[in-house]
Design an enzyme around this catalytic site. Structure first.
Site, short mmCIF file in Angstrom:
data_model
loop_
_atom_site.label_atom_id
_atom_site.label_comp_id
_atom_site.label_asym_id
_atom_site.label_seq_id
_atom_site.Cartn_x
_atom_site.Cartn_y
_atom_site.Cartn_z
N LYS A 15 0.85 -1.20 0.00
CA LYS A 15 0.00 0.00 0.00
C LYS A 15 0.88 1.25 0.00
CE LYS A 15 0.90 1.16 4.45
NZ LYS A 15 1.76 2.32 4.79
N ILE B 95 11.89 -4.54 2.51
CA ILE B 95 11.63 -4.34 3.94
C ILE B 95 12.10 -2.94 4.33
CG2 ILE B 95 12.23 -5.14 6.26
CD1 ILE B 95 12.60 -7.96 5.01
N GLY C 255 8.27 1.48 3.83
CA GLY C 255 7.08 2.31 4.02
C GLY C 255 5.88 1.84 3.23
N LEU C 256 5.91 0.57 2.79
CA LEU C 256 4.83 0.04 1.95
C LEU C 256 3.97 -1.00 2.65
CD1 LEU C 256 6.92 -0.39 -1.33
CD2 LEU C 256 5.31 1.45 -0.80
N GLY D 47 4.74 -4.09 3.50
CA GLY D 47 4.87 -5.42 2.93
C GLY D 47 4.77 -6.53 3.96
N GLY D 48 5.44 -6.38 5.10
CA GLY D 48 5.37 -7.39 6.15
C GLY D 48 3.98 -7.50 6.74
N ASP E 19 -0.88 -1.50 11.04
CA ASP E 19 -1.48 -1.40 9.71
C ASP E 19 -1.87 -2.75 9.12
OD1 ASP E 19 1.07 -2.27 9.28
OD2 ASP E 19 1.58 -0.79 7.75
#
EC number: 2.7.1.148
Length: 268
Positions: free
Chosen positions: A8, A91, A94-95, A97-98, A132
């Protein structure tokens, strides 16, 4: 069974106050983007987790996919499985992913073993894994408040626009990003600004982390300006960095300056 946890971006990110529990309240719009990982579940005689692609920490106790499995196993009689994650999204970018990997693990287990958990129930489990994580259960544009885990509807629709994500091979920890933050209440709520046309966002919608991180890492501001020079209608750093994205009206001609970075281009 295969799933494809996608990442995101944050459209705007205002840090409005520090909470008594040490976290921060924020305002942001989370918007899903197609760049993602690959997660596979295979029945097995014992639980195992493996990974390929980008390297991830080896500590299984802190791995979000493993924690998601153990979280549901504590409440349901889950059989052992083999989880394999092919890591593509960087990693510390700021997206989220984890967080996406964790939420998609919950959804995958719910579907595979017919646990009957609703989206709301899955979001409650996801909140136990990270602020998040819950967003990725439904994976649709939402306005976020409190720790980034309280969602409300917002009519932001970027269908038809194109996006270019630029990760400058620089991981920024959440602790480092928040160390330079001075929480403040915005004069105009972000929710109101997001309702204006996208061509107004450049002058009104900001990511508060840019104020402290851009002086420390000038390459981030340079990438943002290069995206505008390439024709972006809006550009920003995502989350606490370090990915910078540009939103375009049309397919993007990749600037040569980005050839040394990890980039992803697609349609929103």
């Amino acid at each position: 069974m295969l799933v494809f946890p996608s990442c995101k971006i944050n459209i705007g990110l205002r840090i409005v106050e520090k909470r008594p529990d040490g976290f921060h309240n924020l305002q942001s719009c989370f918007y899903p983007v197609g760049w993602g990982d690959i997660l596979e579940l295979i029945p097995s005689d014992k639980f195992t987790f493996s990974s390929s692609g980008l390297p991830i920490p080896d500590n299984l106790d802190s791995n979000l996919c493993v924690r998601a499995y153990n979280l549901l196993k504590a409440d349901f009689d889950l059989p052992p499985v083999q989880l394999h994650l092919h890591k593509i999204v960087p990693i510390g970018a700021g997206l989220g992913g984890g967080s996406a990997d964790a939420a998609f693990t919950l959804k995958l287990l719910n579907d595979r073993f017919v646990l009957g958990l609703s989206s709301t129930e899955l979001e409650d489990y996801a909140r136990l894994l990270g602020s998040d994580c819950a967003f990725f259960v439904q994976n649709r544009p939402v306005y976020c408040s409190e720790k980034g885990d309280v969602f409300s509807e917002i009519t932001v629709d970027l269908s038809g626009y194109h996006i270019l994500l630029v990760y400058p091979n620089l991981a920024i920890s959440t602790a480092e990003a928040y160390a330079g933050i001075q929480p403040r209440q915005p004069k105009v709520p972000l929710h109101n600004q997001l309702l204006n046309p996208i061509d107004t966002w450049r002058s009104t919608i900001q990511n508060d982390f840019e104020d402290s991180l851009f002086p420390t890492y000038p390459i981030l501001n340079q990438i943002k300006e290069q995206l505008y020079d390439a024709g972006a209608v809006y550009a920003s750093m995502s989350g606490s960095g370090s990915t910078v994205y540009g939103i375009f009206n049309a397919p993007i001609v990749m600037p040569n300056q980005f050839s040394a970075y990890r980039v992803w281009e697609g349609k929103l």
